[in-house]
Scaffold this active site. Sequence first.
Site, PDB file in Angstrom:
ATOM      1  N   GLN A 131       3.166  -6.162   3.739  1.00  0.00           N
ATOM      2  CA  GLN A 131       3.196  -4.801   4.295  1.00  0.00           C
ATOM      3  C   GLN A 131       1.873  -4.496   4.993  1.00  0.00           C
ATOM      4  O   GLN A 131       0.838  -4.402   4.333  1.00  0.00           O
ATOM      5  CB  GLN A 131       3.419  -3.809   3.148  1.00  0.00           C
ATOM      6  CG  GLN A 131       3.369  -2.351   3.554  1.00  0.00           C
ATOM      7  CD  GLN A 131       3.540  -1.422   2.343  1.00  0.00           C
ATOM      8  OE1 GLN A 131       3.419  -1.869   1.201  1.00  0.00           O
ATOM      9  NE2 GLN A 131       3.808  -0.171   2.590  1.00  0.00           N
ATOM     10  N   GLY A 132       1.905  -4.319   6.313  1.00  0.00           N
ATOM     11  CA  GLY A 132       0.682  -4.053   7.077  1.00  0.00           C
ATOM     12  C   GLY A 132       0.574  -2.585   7.461  1.00  0.00           C
ATOM     13  O   GLY A 132       0.828  -2.216   8.611  1.00  0.00           O
ATOM     14  N   SER A 134      -2.154  -0.222   5.677  1.00  0.00           N
ATOM     15  CA  SER A 134      -3.539   0.252   5.541  1.00  0.00           C
ATOM     16  C   SER A 134      -4.497  -0.488   6.481  1.00  0.00           C
ATOM     17  O   SER A 134      -4.306  -1.672   6.778  1.00  0.00           O
ATOM     18  CB  SER A 134      -4.029   0.037   4.110  1.00  0.00           C
ATOM     19  OG  SER A 134      -3.154   0.654   3.218  1.00  0.00           O
ATOM     20  N   GLU A 249       8.785   3.218  -2.167  1.00  0.00           N
ATOM     21  CA  GLU A 249       7.730   2.469  -2.847  1.00  0.00           C
ATOM     22  C   GLU A 249       7.308   3.191  -4.126  1.00  0.00           C
ATOM     23  O   GLU A 249       7.044   2.589  -5.150  1.00  0.00           O
ATOM     24  CB  GLU A 249       6.529   2.301  -1.904  1.00  0.00           C
ATOM     25  CG  GLU A 249       5.424   1.427  -2.486  1.00  0.00           C
ATOM     26  CD  GLU A 249       4.302   1.126  -1.497  1.00  0.00           C
ATOM     27  OE1 GLU A 249       4.329   1.663  -0.370  1.00  0.00           O
ATOM     28  OE2 GLU A 249       3.395   0.365  -1.863  1.00  0.00           O
ATOM     29  N   SER A 390      -2.871   7.061  -3.500  1.00  0.00           N
ATOM     30  CA  SER A 390      -3.694   7.211  -4.712  1.00  0.00           C
ATOM     31  C   SER A 390      -3.184   8.379  -5.571  1.00  0.00           C
ATOM     32  O   SER A 390      -2.397   9.213  -5.112  1.00  0.00           O
ATOM     33  CB  SER A 390      -5.152   7.457  -4.324  1.00  0.00           C
ATOM     34  OG  SER A 390      -5.256   8.733  -3.727  1.00  0.00           O
ATOM     35  N   ASN A 391      -3.685   8.439  -6.808  1.00  0.00           N
ATOM     36  CA  ASN A 391      -3.278   9.526  -7.712  1.00  0.00           C
ATOM     37  C   ASN A 391      -3.575  10.901  -7.110  1.00  0.00           C
ATOM     38  O   ASN A 391      -2.786  11.837  -7.259  1.00  0.00           O
ATOM     39  CB  ASN A 391      -4.000   9.387  -9.055  1.00  0.00           C
ATOM     40  CG  ASN A 391      -3.293   8.392  -9.974  1.00  0.00           C
ATOM     41  OD1 ASN A 391      -2.357   7.710  -9.541  1.00  0.00           O
ATOM     42  ND2 ASN A 391      -3.727   8.304 -11.212  1.00  0.00           N
ATOM     43  N   GLU A 392      -4.727  11.018  -6.451  1.00  0.00           N
ATOM     44  CA  GLU A 392      -5.091  12.324  -5.855  1.00  0.00           C
ATOM     45  C   GLU A 392      -4.070  12.709  -4.781  1.00  0.00           C
ATOM     46  O   GLU A 392      -3.649  13.875  -4.688  1.00  0.00           O
ATOM     47  CB  GLU A 392      -6.497  12.267  -5.241  1.00  0.00           C
ATOM     48  CG  GLU A 392      -7.633  12.168  -6.243  1.00  0.00           C
ATOM     49  CD  GLU A 392      -7.779  10.771  -6.855  1.00  0.00           C
ATOM     50  OE1 GLU A 392      -7.280   9.794  -6.242  1.00  0.00           O
ATOM     51  OE2 GLU A 392      -8.375  10.654  -7.936  1.00  0.00           O
TER      52      GLU A 392
HETATM   53  C1  LIG Z   1      -4.116  -3.791  -5.230  1.00  0.00           C
HETATM   54  C2  LIG Z   1      -3.807  -3.077  -3.956  1.00  0.00           C
HETATM   55  C3  LIG Z   1      -2.765  -3.535  -3.172  1.00  0.00           C
HETATM   56  C4  LIG Z   1      -2.487  -2.922  -1.948  1.00  0.00           C
HETATM   57  N1  LIG Z   1      -1.497  -3.442  -1.165  1.00  0.00           N
HETATM   58  C5  LIG Z   1      -1.313  -2.933   0.070  1.00  0.00           C
HETATM   59  C6  LIG Z   1      -0.382  -3.550   0.957  1.00  0.00           C
HETATM   60  O1  LIG Z   1       0.267  -4.550   0.629  1.00  0.00           O
HETATM   61  N2  LIG Z   1      -0.242  -3.027   2.193  1.00  0.00           N
HETATM   62  C7  LIG Z   1      -0.939  -1.927   2.605  1.00  0.00           C
HETATM   63  O2  LIG Z   1      -0.724  -1.492   3.726  1.00  0.00           O
HETATM   64  N3  LIG Z   1      -1.830  -1.314   1.789  1.00  0.00           N
HETATM   65  C8  LIG Z   1      -2.036  -1.815   0.543  1.00  0.00           C
HETATM   66  N4  LIG Z   1      -2.964  -1.224  -0.295  1.00  0.00           N
HETATM   67  C9  LIG Z   1      -3.786  -0.138   0.226  1.00  0.00           C
HETATM   68  C10 LIG Z   1      -3.540   1.233  -0.396  1.00  0.00           C
HETATM   69  O3  LIG Z   1      -2.353   1.797   0.069  1.00  0.00           O
HETATM   70  C11 LIG Z   1      -4.768   2.091  -0.059  1.00  0.00           C
HETATM   71  O4  LIG Z   1      -5.886   1.506  -0.720  1.00  0.00           O
HETATM   72  C12 LIG Z   1      -4.586   3.518  -0.497  1.00  0.00           C
HETATM   73  O5  LIG Z   1      -3.667   4.184   0.318  1.00  0.00           O
HETATM   74  C13 LIG Z   1      -5.940   4.300  -0.488  1.00  0.00           C
HETATM   75  O6  LIG Z   1      -6.552   4.174   0.737  1.00  0.00           O
HETATM   76  P1  LIG Z   1      -8.087   3.747   0.867  1.00  0.00           P
HETATM   77  O7  LIG Z   1      -8.289   2.503   0.061  1.00  0.00           O
HETATM   78  O8  LIG Z   1      -8.414   3.684   2.320  1.00  0.00           O
HETATM   79  O9  LIG Z   1      -8.926   4.880   0.166  1.00  0.00           O
HETATM   80  P2  LIG Z   1      -9.308   6.302   0.799  1.00  0.00           P
HETATM   81  O10 LIG Z   1      -8.137   6.858   1.511  1.00  0.00           O
HETATM   82  O11 LIG Z   1     -10.572   6.128   1.564  1.00  0.00           O
HETATM   83  O12 LIG Z   1      -9.576   7.162  -0.497  1.00  0.00           O
HETATM   84  C14 LIG Z   1     -10.802   7.059  -1.227  1.00  0.00           C
HETATM   85  C15 LIG Z   1     -10.764   8.082  -2.348  1.00  0.00           C
HETATM   86  O13 LIG Z   1     -10.681   9.418  -1.790  1.00  0.00           O
HETATM   87  C16 LIG Z   1      -9.545  10.091  -2.319  1.00  0.00           C
HETATM   88  N5  LIG Z   1      -8.924  10.923  -1.270  1.00  0.00           N
HETATM   89  C17 LIG Z   1      -8.666  10.554  -0.003  1.00  0.00           C
HETATM   90  N6  LIG Z   1      -8.066  11.568   0.661  1.00  0.00           N
HETATM   91  C18 LIG Z   1      -7.932  12.594  -0.218  1.00  0.00           C
HETATM   92  C19 LIG Z   1      -7.375  13.913  -0.141  1.00  0.00           C
HETATM   93  N7  LIG Z   1      -6.815  14.360   0.976  1.00  0.00           N
HETATM   94  N8  LIG Z   1      -7.392  14.685  -1.252  1.00  0.00           N
HETATM   95  C20 LIG Z   1      -7.944  14.225  -2.415  1.00  0.00           C
HETATM   96  N9  LIG Z   1      -8.499  12.987  -2.534  1.00  0.00           N
HETATM   97  C21 LIG Z   1      -8.482  12.172  -1.464  1.00  0.00           C
HETATM   98  C22 LIG Z   1      -8.587   9.006  -2.758  1.00  0.00           C
HETATM   99  O14 LIG Z   1      -7.721   9.453  -3.761  1.00  0.00           O
HETATM  100  C23 LIG Z   1      -9.544   7.932  -3.258  1.00  0.00           C
HETATM  101  O15 LIG Z   1      -9.929   8.218  -4.578  1.00  0.00           O
HETATM  102  C24 LIG Z   1      -3.247  -1.797  -1.525  1.00  0.00           C
HETATM  103  C25 LIG Z   1      -4.273  -1.316  -2.342  1.00  0.00           C
HETATM  104  C26 LIG Z   1      -4.558  -1.953  -3.539  1.00  0.00           C
HETATM  105  C27 LIG Z   1      -5.696  -1.429  -4.379  1.00  0.00           C
END
Ligand SMILES: Cc1cc2nc3c(=O)[nH]c(=O)nc-3n(C[C@H](O)[C@H](O)[C@H](O)COP(=O)(O)OP(=O)(O)OC[C@H]3O[C@@H](n4cnc5c(N)ncnc54)[C@H](O)[C@@H]3O)c2cc1C
Length: 405
Positions: A131-132, A134, A249, A390-392
């Site tokens: 899945q591409g 992020s 998902e 994320s949980n948030e």
């Molecule tokens: C093990 C693993 C597997 C994954 N597999 C895939 C995959 O196969 N394909 C894919 O596309 N993605 C994948 N992901 C990516 C995942 O979907 C993202 O990591 C996730 O959406 C969070 O984005 P970020 O890492 O850019 O964090 P950010 O968006 O930068 O967030 C950082 C922190 O800020 C908080 N935050 C951000 N915005 C808000 C808001 N509006 N309100 C409150 N808090 C906020 C978040 O909760 C988090 O704690 C994977 C991630 C992990 C850890």
Amino acid sequence: MLTAQIDIATDHREFRDSIRQFLKTQLPERLRCGARSTPTVFAEPEIAREWQSILFKKGWLGYNWPREFGGTGWSPMERYIFEKECAVCDAPGLPVLGLKLLGPILWHYGTAAQQSVYLPKILSGEHYWCQGFSEPGAGSDLANLKTVATKQGDHYLVNGSKIWTTHAHFADHMFCLVRTDPAVKAQRGITFLLIDMKQPGVRVRPITTLAGDHEVNEVFLDNVYVHENDRVGAEGQGWTIAKFLLENERGGSCHAPKLLADIGRVRRDAAREPATEGGRLIDDPLFASQLAKLELEAQALEITELRILEQLNGGKRPGPQTSIVKLVASNLRRKIDALAMNAFGTIGLQLETARPLYGSTGPEAIYNKEAQVAAPRYLNSQAWAIFGGSNEIQRNIIAKTVLMI
Ligand SMILES: Cc1cc2nc3c(=O)[nH]c(=O)nc-3n(C[C@H](O)[C@H](O)[C@H](O)COP(=O)(O)OP(=O)(O)OC[C@H]3O[C@@H](n4cnc5c(N)ncnc54)[C@H](O)[C@@H]3O)c2cc1C
């Protein structure tokens, strides 16, 4: 009526028994052992694919697919029973990205040609999908994605990069969100493409997790070719499709059966007589009460999941309630894995350091392997609070769309 110990109505008992009988005779011990000793979120393809081919031969791999696309056509309750029995018997997880995420997209938004080319290959295991979505700078704020697809005649050239791409190092195909129109509102300029990973211009670089595992990757796309026939939906429809996919998902699986089965395993492991001095962990009132609390929470989650099933039965989509399921399940997952780590203590560290995932059988071998993976599994379980939103982000969705209705 829904009860915590789910009372299977009489008309489902025969169905449940047929699943039990199949699992008893067709799920090999080495796969059960492999599943129990997997520290990562996804099962290794070596394990998942073998289980996939056993289910495929039986005709049950598409257990949540409509009959017209090669699935079983089972009702939501039958699917639930299947997942529950699989969880209790330690069946390995299946490659969900093709089976549970892309499959439904293609039934709903794919062309007849896309359905006939891709769906059978998802089911047979010939294609392994990643899945591409992020990107660096586009996780929670997915609409900020920058990977661009430029139309040239009948095809696109894709340039950019993706991150955290689970199992990209095993995948031969990727479903991907790209920007096709930078001039319009961010969400409206996004398109959903199917990319062949086995072509020049696709480069996969591993990311090693906190636990030392290689499950996720960076993917670099340099002038990658995608024929317009591999665009799903219209140009600019990618955001709508992504929302549909994310809903699946977050809530497309029933998490409670596996969580409850794992709580049962922790209880059993904690009831072992310790090899060294000291009493059994299960007799520690604090540990026992923590476990009981998690069990109650998991049973409550099961009721929520069954309510969503009732909605599906009535032909409705699960909607944003799936965020509740994702949030509760991810918190439970982490707490259960923390208690499991307590139950094993330092036993895992005293065993051989290599982490064989696959092969040996027998209760003692499984126990030793589980002891070895307890700490890495706990570390990997932290990812539950991040992937799929994320949980948030889930709390924001619940606040805006469930609580404020
Ligand atoms: C093990 C693993 C597997 C994954 N597999 C895939 C995959 O196969 N394909 C894919 O596309 N993605 C994948 N992901 C990516 C995942 O979907 C993202 O990591 C996730 O959406 C969070 O984005 P970020 O890492 O850019 O964090 P950010 O968006 O930068 O967030 C950082 C922190 O800020 C908080 N935050 C951000 N915005 C808000 C808001 N509006 N309100 C409150 N808090 C906020 C978040 O909760 C988090 O704690 C994977 C991630 C992990 C850890």
